[in-house]
Design an enzyme around this catalytic site. Sequence first.
Site, PDB file in Angstrom:
ATOM      1  N   ARG A 196       5.849 -12.968   9.997  1.00  0.00           N
ATOM      2  CA  ARG A 196       6.455 -11.524   9.524  1.00  0.00           C
ATOM      3  C   ARG A 196       7.521 -11.642   9.920  1.00  0.00           C
ATOM      4  NH1 ARG A 196       2.253  -7.506   8.982  1.00  0.00           N
ATOM      5  NH2 ARG A 196       3.472  -5.549   9.796  1.00  0.00           N
ATOM      6  N   GLU A 210       0.521  -1.515   0.164  1.00  0.00           N
ATOM      7  CA  GLU A 210       0.534   0.394  -0.081  1.00  0.00           C
ATOM      8  C   GLU A 210       0.763   1.387  -0.112  1.00  0.00           C
ATOM      9  OE1 GLU A 210      -2.152  -1.863   3.744  1.00  0.00           O
ATOM     10  OE2 GLU A 210      -3.181   0.125   2.833  1.00  0.00           O
ATOM     11  N   LYS A 217       4.606   0.157   9.612  1.00  0.00           N
ATOM     12  CA  LYS A 217       4.208   1.643   9.010  1.00  0.00           C
ATOM     13  C   LYS A 217       3.310   2.791   9.842  1.00  0.00           C
ATOM     14  CE  LYS A 217       3.158  -0.095   5.222  1.00  0.00           C
ATOM     15  NZ  LYS A 217       2.619  -0.141   3.675  1.00  0.00           N
TER      16      LYS A 217
HETATM   17  P1  ATP Z   1       2.635  -2.702   7.827  1.00  0.00           P
HETATM   18  O1  ATP Z   1       2.139  -3.171   9.172  1.00  0.00           O
HETATM   19  O2  ATP Z   1       3.862  -2.343   8.093  1.00  0.00           O
HETATM   20  O3  ATP Z   1       2.015  -1.627   8.044  1.00  0.00           O
HETATM   21  P2  ATP Z   1       1.419  -3.825   6.057  1.00  0.00           P
HETATM   22  O4  ATP Z   1       1.386  -5.041   5.327  1.00  0.00           O
HETATM   23  O5  ATP Z   1       1.097  -2.933   6.115  1.00  0.00           O
HETATM   24  O6  ATP Z   1       2.812  -3.627   6.828  1.00  0.00           O
HETATM   25  P3  ATP Z   1       1.993  -3.487   3.121  1.00  0.00           P
HETATM   26  O7  ATP Z   1       2.431  -2.392   2.385  1.00  0.00           O
HETATM   27  O8  ATP Z   1       0.277  -3.698   2.669  1.00  0.00           O
HETATM   28  O9  ATP Z   1       2.094  -3.281   4.308  1.00  0.00           O
HETATM   29  O10 ATP Z   1       2.846  -4.741   2.429  1.00  0.00           O
HETATM   30  C1  ATP Z   1       3.631  -5.036   1.508  1.00  0.00           C
HETATM   31  C2  ATP Z   1       3.378  -6.375   2.086  1.00  0.00           C
HETATM   32  O11 ATP Z   1       4.776  -7.197   2.310  1.00  0.00           O
HETATM   33  C3  ATP Z   1       2.613  -7.619   2.184  1.00  0.00           C
HETATM   34  O12 ATP Z   1       2.423  -8.325   1.445  1.00  0.00           O
HETATM   35  C4  ATP Z   1       2.488  -7.856   3.521  1.00  0.00           C
HETATM   36  O13 ATP Z   1       2.489  -8.663   4.150  1.00  0.00           O
HETATM   37  C5  ATP Z   1       4.653  -7.381   3.410  1.00  0.00           C
HETATM   38  N1  ATP Z   1       4.937  -7.142   4.713  1.00  0.00           N
HETATM   39  C6  ATP Z   1       4.911  -6.047   5.401  1.00  0.00           C
HETATM   40  N2  ATP Z   1       5.768  -6.140   6.999  1.00  0.00           N
HETATM   41  C7  ATP Z   1       6.104  -7.256   6.979  1.00  0.00           C
HETATM   42  C8  ATP Z   1       6.829  -7.835   7.964  1.00  0.00           C
HETATM   43  N3  ATP Z   1       7.552  -7.375   9.203  1.00  0.00           N
HETATM   44  N4  ATP Z   1       7.327  -9.156   7.488  1.00  0.00           N
HETATM   45  C9  ATP Z   1       7.508  -9.563   6.323  1.00  0.00           C
HETATM   46  N5  ATP Z   1       6.689  -9.247   5.329  1.00  0.00           N
HETATM   47  C10 ATP Z   1       6.073  -7.720   5.541  1.00  0.00           C
HETATM   48 MG    MG Z   2      -0.857  -4.379   4.226  1.00  0.00          MG
END
Ligand code: ATP
Ligand code: MG
Length: 561
Positions: A260, A35, A270
């Site tokens: 994760r 995102e 984020k």
């Molecule tokens: P955050 O929790 O930091 O806001 P998010 O999952 O909302 O992260 P996205 O932009 O949706 O952020 O993430 C893009 C991809 O990265 C998704 O497939 C998500 O599962 C993966 N991702 C995000 N954080 C991690 C992490 N700590 N470890 C592994 N993969 C991750």
């Molecule tokens: Mg997300």
Amino acid sequence: MTQAETSTDFIRSIVADDNRSGKFGGRVVTRFPPEPNGYLHIGHAKSICLNFGLAAEHGGVCNLRFDDTNPTKEEVEYVDSIMEDVRWLGWDWGENLFYASDYFGQLYEYAIKLIEKGKAYVCDLTADEIRESRGTLTEPGKESPYRNRSIEENLDLFRRMRKGEFEEGAHTLRAKIHMASPNMNLRDPVLYRILKESHHRTGDEWPIYPMYDFAHGQSDSIEGVTHSICTLEFEVHRPLYDWFLNELDIYHSQQIEFARLNITHTVLSKRRLIELVNGGYVNGWDDPRLPTISGLRRRGYTPEAIREFCDRIGVARRDNTVDMALLEHTLREDLNKRAARVMGVLDPLKVVIENYPEGQTEEITSVNNPEDMSMGERRIPFSRTVYIEKDDFREVPPPKFYRLSPGREVRLKDAYYITCTDVVKDEATGEIIELRCTYDPETHGGTSSDGRKVRGTSHWVSAEHAVEAEVRIYDHLFSKEDPHDVPDGGDFKDNLNPESLVVLKSCKLEQSLANAKPGERFQFLRTGYFCVDPDSTPDAPVFNRTVALRDTWARMDQIRK
Ligand code: ATP
Ligand code: MG
């Protein structure tokens, strides 16, 4: 055997099985779906390496898809930074750049189809009312009074929502599933909301926007993604994604969840990173203390070290926290191979060598990397006045202190043996401001012809030739291993380490560093790995300490063995 067949993690096994059974006709299509509402962090790097890595191992493709369904939090700046970071990590999406917003038209048609099937309805409850009527894990939710609107009325209202006839919050479109489902995600989730916001790509074309859950699975479907890999928190969303795909009767990707990445002494979310950046707790998204890709880059990390780290931690189904020491260990291994050794004095103490001729300068030869002779040698000027680290001198040496003290002889690295003859102090404060020494001309190159040994070796910089620089020394951003370990009522920010950044203003670096360019990396003998900061100019050089030399991970590893 191909690499894919030798590897072991459970996702790679699933993909290999699917290829054997022909489930997707041998295709492997993955995607990395950020995102664009923040900068990428090292947790994302794990997902990037997994998705792009899998595609590469199978001759497949990995799409970069921006899941840009929420115009209130998204910005072009984030889109640009994400592309830069993925490329910097060494991956290439080629032609396969997509945006969920490209599918807004298709998603709207999907919504119409659900309404026509009697599987979605326009609801007039407010966001709060919807939340209150959802129930809890132990109590069923309450059905909306608008749940049984006719298909015609739903179609009419939804089309008018799309035309922009209603105010924000007046209506939502909800799936008609099951208000008593034990899975909260299936309790008539919202599919569309009214938002009168400009979108970074579609402008003002849409007054309604699909929810992430309604867009994500269908976007995978539209792109023909075979393996839709996401983090564990989406496991409970999978039944909903499956419900959409089944009701819409469209192509079905295989969703696979993995744990994760968490790392000690930092936060990988984020939302929290935004809080730190916007609250001024750090200096922007690329602050070298942050675990963002741009922060790590500025700190001096190499993409190779980050990829190697992602390889080593592997992929599993169980949540765990990786020690920051492992990340730093991986970094040191990489920098050890590529960084030239130089001398820099961080906390300088002036040393005057009284029997060295005034005005004379000679060149000392020093190897650039004892582990890689192909990196060659360089010449370093030596003169009557040099700097050494304050820590390398003790007026009263404690036991096992082998460096300089009054009357003692030590080696200046690659130069000469010197002996301390006198200590000059500031009369007012008593602080040691200068040492007077003599040198032995017979010890040129740092070895004595008569076989005389000294125990201590100090790095040094010729005063006349020194490059004066600012050096920024970093420590963990959070003092505690788990930043969220706070008493009730506390906040993770309470655990910020007040000493995470220490700025040293008048460090003395060897002359060869005068022309170092931002991004260049070095090992300063005995004090760590450093890189030139983007703030650096030839007149005011700025270096970041990437990491100190002491490797706590390697030490722990030895103990483990
Ligand atoms: P955050 O929790 O930091 O806001 P998010 O999952 O909302 O992260 P996205 O932009 O949706 O952020 O993430 C893009 C991809 O990265 C998704 O497939 C998500 O599962 C993966 N991702 C995000 N954080 C991690 C992490 N700590 N470890 C592994 N993969 C991750
Ligand atoms: Mg997300």
